[in-house]
Each structure stands twice: as structure tokens, then as C-alpha cells.
Design a protein around this motif. Sequence first.
Motif, mmCIF file in Angstrom:
data_model
loop_
_atom_site.group_PDB
_atom_site.id
_atom_site.type_symbol
_atom_site.label_atom_id
_atom_site.label_comp_id
_atom_site.label_asym_id
_atom_site.label_seq_id
_atom_site.Cartn_x
_atom_site.Cartn_y
_atom_site.Cartn_z
ATOM 1 N N ALA B 19 0.807 -1.222 0.000
ATOM 2 C CA ALA B 19 0.000 0.000 0.000
ATOM 3 C C ALA B 19 0.839 1.270 0.000
ATOM 4 O O ALA B 19 0.373 2.318 -0.438
ATOM 5 N N PHE B 20 2.082 1.150 0.455
ATOM 6 C CA PHE B 20 2.859 2.382 0.603
ATOM 7 C C PHE B 20 3.066 3.138 -0.707
ATOM 8 O O PHE B 20 2.851 4.353 -0.755
ATOM 9 N N PRO B 21 3.471 2.491 -1.785
ATOM 10 C CA PRO B 21 3.630 3.237 -3.044
ATOM 11 C C PRO B 21 2.344 3.944 -3.456
ATOM 12 O O PRO B 21 2.387 5.080 -3.949
ATOM 13 N N LEU B 22 1.210 3.273 -3.246
ATOM 14 C CA LEU B 22 -0.071 3.894 -3.598
ATOM 15 C C LEU B 22 -0.306 5.131 -2.749
ATOM 16 O O LEU B 22 -0.697 6.186 -3.237
ATOM 17 N N PHE B 23 -0.012 4.974 -1.471
ATOM 18 C CA PHE B 23 -0.165 6.095 -0.550
ATOM 19 C C PHE B 23 0.747 7.243 -0.971
ATOM 20 O O PHE B 23 0.343 8.404 -1.021
ATOM 21 N N TRP B 24 1.978 6.925 -1.305
ATOM 22 C CA TRP B 24 2.959 7.951 -1.677
ATOM 23 C C TRP B 24 2.525 8.659 -2.961
ATOM 24 O O TRP B 24 2.689 9.863 -3.129
ATOM 25 N N MET B 25 1.937 7.863 -3.885
ATOM 26 C CA MET B 25 1.446 8.425 -5.122
ATOM 27 C C MET B 25 0.359 9.472 -4.824
ATOM 28 O O MET B 25 0.393 10.582 -5.334
ATOM 29 N N LEU B 26 -0.552 9.073 -3.950
ATOM 30 C CA LEU B 26 -1.659 9.955 -3.602
ATOM 31 C C LEU B 26 -1.135 11.229 -2.926
ATOM 32 O O LEU B 26 -1.520 12.346 -3.265
ATOM 33 N N VAL B 27 -0.204 11.037 -1.987
ATOM 34 C CA VAL B 27 0.317 12.166 -1.211
ATOM 35 C C VAL B 27 1.105 13.118 -2.108
ATOM 36 O O VAL B 27 0.947 14.339 -2.056
ATOM 37 N N THR B 28 1.920 12.551 -2.970
ATOM 38 C CA THR B 28 2.735 13.375 -3.855
ATOM 39 C C THR B 28 1.868 14.214 -4.785
ATOM 40 O O THR B 28 2.197 15.358 -5.106
ATOM 41 N N SER B 29 0.735 13.619 -5.193
ATOM 42 C CA SER B 29 -0.091 14.338 -6.149
ATOM 43 C C SER B 29 -0.775 15.561 -5.541
ATOM 44 O O SER B 29 -1.242 16.421 -6.266
ATOM 45 N N VAL B 30 -0.846 15.605 -4.223
ATOM 46 C CA VAL B 30 -1.502 16.771 -3.612
ATOM 47 C C VAL B 30 -0.514 17.695 -2.869
ATOM 48 O O VAL B 30 -0.915 18.592 -2.143
ATOM 49 N N LYS B 31 0.782 17.429 -3.038
ATOM 50 C CA LYS B 31 1.776 18.334 -2.453
ATOM 51 C C LYS B 31 2.082 19.449 -3.450
ATOM 52 O O LYS B 31 2.168 19.184 -4.653
ATOM 53 N N PRO B 32 2.294 20.655 -2.951
ATOM 54 C CA PRO B 32 2.731 21.706 -3.874
ATOM 55 C C PRO B 32 4.147 21.425 -4.392
ATOM 56 O O PRO B 32 4.909 20.681 -3.761
ATOM 57 N N GLN B 33 4.463 22.004 -5.522
ATOM 58 C CA GLN B 33 5.727 21.728 -6.214
ATOM 59 C C GLN B 33 6.938 21.900 -5.281
ATOM 60 O O GLN B 33 7.832 21.052 -5.271
ATOM 61 N N PHE B 34 6.930 23.006 -4.447
ATOM 62 C CA PHE B 34 8.132 23.306 -3.649
ATOM 63 C C PHE B 34 8.366 22.283 -2.540
ATOM 64 O O PHE B 34 9.440 22.156 -2.027
ATOM 65 N N LEU B 36 7.892 19.019 -2.856
ATOM 66 C CA LEU B 36 8.161 17.681 -3.388
ATOM 67 C C LEU B 36 9.542 17.158 -3.037
ATOM 68 O O LEU B 36 9.699 16.013 -2.633
ATOM 69 N N PHE B 37 10.558 18.024 -3.210
ATOM 70 C CA PHE B 37 11.929 17.524 -3.082
ATOM 71 C C PHE B 37 12.601 18.002 -1.807
ATOM 72 O O PHE B 37 13.803 17.997 -1.684
ATOM 73 N N ARG B 38 11.804 18.415 -0.841
ATOM 74 C CA ARG B 38 12.366 18.890 0.404
ATOM 75 C C ARG B 38 13.008 17.738 1.177
ATOM 76 O O ARG B 38 12.555 16.613 1.130
ATOM 77 N N ARG B 39 14.115 18.041 1.826
ATOM 78 C CA ARG B 39 14.727 17.049 2.700
ATOM 79 C C ARG B 39 14.742 17.558 4.115
ATOM 80 O O ARG B 39 15.135 18.709 4.318
ATOM 81 N N PRO B 40 14.404 16.746 5.094
ATOM 82 C CA PRO B 40 13.789 15.420 4.894
ATOM 83 C C PRO B 40 12.379 15.546 4.331
ATOM 84 O O PRO B 40 11.748 16.565 4.556
ATOM 85 N N LEU B 44 3.082 13.728 5.512
ATOM 86 C CA LEU B 44 1.822 14.276 5.021
ATOM 87 C C LEU B 44 2.111 15.689 4.529
ATOM 88 O O LEU B 44 2.954 16.385 5.105
ATOM 89 N N PRO B 45 1.467 16.100 3.438
ATOM 90 C CA PRO B 45 1.764 17.427 2.907
ATOM 91 C C PRO B 45 1.427 18.525 3.920
ATOM 92 O O PRO B 45 0.445 18.420 4.648
ATOM 93 N N GLU B 46 2.309 19.556 3.982
ATOM 94 C CA GLU B 46 2.020 20.687 4.868
ATOM 95 C C GLU B 46 0.901 21.537 4.290
ATOM 96 O O GLU B 46 0.041 22.026 5.001
ATOM 97 N N THR B 47 0.936 21.693 2.974
ATOM 98 C CA THR B 47 -0.150 22.379 2.296
ATOM 99 C C THR B 47 -0.763 21.413 1.286
ATOM 100 O O THR B 47 -0.033 20.757 0.557
#
Lengths: 373, 273
Positions: B19-34, B36-40, B44-47
Motif C-alpha cells: 500500500a505504501f507506493p499507492l499512498f505515496w502516489m496519492l500524497v505526492t499528487s496533492v503536495k505543492p511543487q516546492f 516535493l523535493f524537500r529534505r527530509p 503528510l503534505p504541509e499544504t
Amino acid sequence: MAAVNFDKVVKSFGAFTAVHGLDLAIDEGEFVSLLGPSGCGKTTTLRMLAGLEFPTSGEISIGDRVVNDLAPGERDIAMVFQSYALYPHMTVAQNIAYPLKKRGVPKSERGAMVQKTAELLQLTELLSRKPRQLSGGQQQRVALGRALVRDPKVFLLDEPLSNLDAKLRGYMRVELVELHRRLGRTMVYVTHDQLEAMTMSDRIAVMEGGRLQQFAPPTEVYRAPANRFVAGFIGTPAMNLIDGEIRQSGGTWQFHAPGLTLDCPPLLDSARPGPACLGIRPEGVVFGSGPIEGVVQVVEQTGHENIVVARIGADMRLTGRVGAERVWQAGETVRCGIDIDRAHIFAAGAAGERLNRPGLRPVEAPAVIKAAR
Amino acid sequence: MIRRVAFNLFAWGIVLAVAFPLFWMLVTSVKPQFELFRRPPTFLPETWTLEHYIRLIQDTPFLTYFKNSIILSTATTLVVVAISTLGAYSLVRFKYRGRESLAFLVLFTYLLPSVVLIIPLYLMLVSMGLSNTIFSLVIAYTTFALPYALWLLRSFMAGIPEDLESAALVDGASRMGAFVDVILPQLLPGIISTALFTFILSWNEYLYALVLVNSDSARPLTTGVMNMLVSSFNIEWSLLMAASVMMSVPLIIVFAFLQSYLTRGFGAGGVKG
């Protein structure tokens, strides 16, 4: 006219011939059983009559019509299957109405006809149920209802009672006979159960190996079996069959087997000396006195009578039906005899035909045949 | 007790891994562009944002691809179900020479890797003037969905008692009538399984779509999305994830509906004989 006639009907599946040149004339309104062991061709015969199989050669007619090339639906028949073959996705009412629907009976009339049939078979409460919600006996009645709803010329029944328990089977036998009497329709009934065939039929067609062995009323099949197969197949416990030979000395015929010599019952003119088989039903065997000495091996008590199996000589067995008042013990030495007036003589071989004259002495009604199971 | 706990942990481990890849797919799709590549990375998306979805629908030919995929998969499913139902009926009910070998021959074609067939099929479709159309893909997918569908339905068909059909014939139905009135309703669970299998297969197929179709107007989702978002220099992760979510949704809906039907169907079949 809805007589059924088979004229030299042959059915082959590839190299295997299931039915060999069957000639069978069933009268209008008659209840006929096709009786025989598994694989004897009885079901194939019924399926040919239904139009589900087509004869390789020969002619089948229903009434005046040759039906060889007619589809099942055009033959004006109804059939009850061993598996009932109820349509699982339809309710009881829809199942019963299906043949009407397929024959273009207007919807307004169907309801009343279904209702009438349901009342006849006490299915009114169940009309809105699905087949899987019914007990075996109820499913059986629905299958019957589907056949009855449309007054066909001929009813075909393929072992309709074999999936019911013994008590219900006995009840349904009576119901079916009653139904036949009321409807007066021709019924062809396939069964391997001789009790059903004997108790219900006007005539029995005994089949074996794709061939008709005998076609006669139940009592005649029982009292005057046409050949050794019928003799051995009909009757429980089975008829004693003793292999030996017949000899003629002077004007009299005698039957000889190891440790046994008997005068034959009157034989046909066609009888010739040689290997033969003596048949005697258990009720024709006398225990307690007689010229033959044996040892009791098994005693089956049924309550109203005892079935005694005695060993005669090295490898011969004799089964007798005796009264329940005298209790026999296994191992006991017993004298027994054979009522020669009740004996049959058959030619040698598994289907050797009868060599004695039938019906010279009135035989009392056959004793109750015990259910096969 | 310990064994049960261990078993449960093990089962949940597998579920999470799947389920994790599916979850990550869903989460990534609703994160703003900036984000996406933040480390760490944020779990869950902040916005939360739907901007990728809106861009996908407004600025890209995504909807065309989506429509193509729907048409393609539905058409393939209809063709395959229709042919395999009748084919299975013939293989089970009619007796003719070579019936068994025919069935095995059909299965044999399924065993060939699809790569082997792609060139001949391509040449054939070109000579028929069908290249670069959705229809060419319908034909291609039918060729490799059909053998399996035929076998699947054949076993379902073999489970339907012949007496049912005989009874319908005696009751006055024609062969076709008996097929429609009695066989088809009994076959429904099998038909649904087959349809599901075929739909998923044609929805997800990539290789044939890549080779047989080169125009944007006829591309299905699989190749369309890759073509539009993945280039040698850049992968539009956020859009890709949004597209992936929207690609999965129809399948999930179809499955959710039919799954209950499937399990219900399996129990409904038999009347004991």
C-alpha cells in the motif's frame, strides 16, 4: 392419439452402440418404465424420445407423427430430470411459467395456470422462492409442476425420485401413480429401481446392453422372466440361478447340477439337451425338508420373514425366503427342496432365454419385494 | 497466541509494503511543487493542493488519452466477452472432431511472449490500413486477451449442468433462447471475471500501445502520460502522480462494484443435484 413407437431405433456414439435396434410400442395413456442397470441404454432411449439425442437409424413416433427431425420443443412432451434442472436464477413461479412463456401463452393467462399447478402440488407458499431455498422434495415438486403446467401429450421422467430419501420416495411413488390416473397421459419413466418400476408401471421394458430384454406387465416380468438376465435382475433377494445341464431320458427332462438332480418343469418344444440354468425365486425354496442338504450361512431377519442363505455342496448357494417363526442359526445343517412348479429353466449364457413354458400353473401373487436399499 | 500475533504482523507488513507506493502516489499528487523535493521529505503534505490535477486537465491532452483508454478498454472487453462466451459454449457443448486440440492450440497462443507477435501484427495492421487508430489496439488486445478469456469461461461453462439447457429445450426454447434464458444468467460470474480481466489488461497495456499508435489523438493513457510527462531531461513528478491517481480511479471503481457481485455470483450458481 399419443402412443409412442420406437421402430428399429439404433443409437451409436462413435464406435459405441448404446441402443441396438429397439422396437417398443407404448400404448396411449400407458405408464411404462424403462428399467435396467446403469449403462443399459434406458436414459439414451428417453433422451431420443425427448429429442435431446438423435437416433442413428430407425424411427420414433409420438401419436401419428414421426418425430425424428423435430426439436424437443416441437414434440409436445414434458420432461422431469433426475437433477430436476430447475433454473436457479428464476423463482418457483418463473420456473413453472417458463414452458408457457416459451410457447407464447399470454402473460395474463400464465398466472392462473401457474397458480392452478401450484395448488395441485402444494407449492402455493413457495412461488416466490428461488430453487436453492427449497428442500429436495420441494424441488422435485417444482420440476413436476413445470412438466404439468402445460398438459403435454407425453410425460418423460428420468429417475425423478432417485435423489429423495426413502420415505419421501415411497410417498412420491403413490403421488405419481395417482397423477397418472388423473391425467390419463402417456408416461415414460426411466429407473434403475425395480421397486419403482414394479409398483408404478402398466408395463416394464427391461433393458440391458442397449437391448430390450422383455416388455411386459410387472407380474409377468416377475413370474415369467423372458431370459436369465431379467430373471436375475428382477426380484430382491435375487432369484437363485444354478448352472447345470438338462438331459432327456425317455419322455422326461431332468436338470443336473453337482449334487442336484431334479425333474424339469414343462419345457418348450425348442428345448435341446445341453448346458442350461435353473432359476428359482427364494419363495420357491423350501427349508426344513427336502432332498438337498446344506449348511446355513447367513440369516437376514426382516421382521415378518427371514432370508436364509445356505451353502449346498462346494460352491452352490441357495437363498430362501422363510417364515419368521422358525429362527435358523448360521452353521446349522438344513434340508431343503425346490418347488419345481415355480422353477424356470434358461438356456446357458448370461442372457439365455427361458426354455420352460410360462404360466401353466397359477402362481400366487409375488411376495412383497423388498426395497433395494 | 504468539503465532497468531506473528502471523498478523507478517500480514500487515505485506499490506503496508503493497500500500505504501499507492499512498505515496496519492500524497505526492496533492503536495505543492516546492514541497516535493524537500529534505527530509514530509510524510503528510504541509499544504494540500489540487493544482496538479487542474493543470493536468486544463493544460494537457490528458482527457483525450483518458477518453481513448475508456473507449479502447470497453470495446476490447465487449469484443472479447462476446467471442469467448460463444466460443466457450461451442467448446463445451458441441461435439466435433479436434475440439480438445483446438482448445489447447488456443491456449498455446497465450504462451507465446507478446513481443514475438508485435512485428507481424504491426505489419498486418498497416496493410489493413488500421495503423495509428484505437481500433488497431482493440484488435491487438483481443488477440492476447481472448485465449485466456476462452479458457476461463470454458471452465465456468463446464460447471453449468447440461440438464438445465436440455430442460429449456424441452420447455420449448430454441438453442439460442436456451442460451440467453438459462446459460447466460448462470455464466454471469464467469463473464464478470473475464470482463474484469480483459478490462484491466487493456487499461494497463503499454508495449503494443507504444508500437502501434503514434498520433496523440489515438494514444491511450499509458503511453500518452509517459510521452507527455517523461522526457530525457525532466520528469514532471507531481503531474505524473496526479495522472497515476486518475488512471487508477476507474479500475478501483469498477473493481469495487464488481467485487461484491463476483462473490455473490459464485455462491448463486448451483442447485444441488
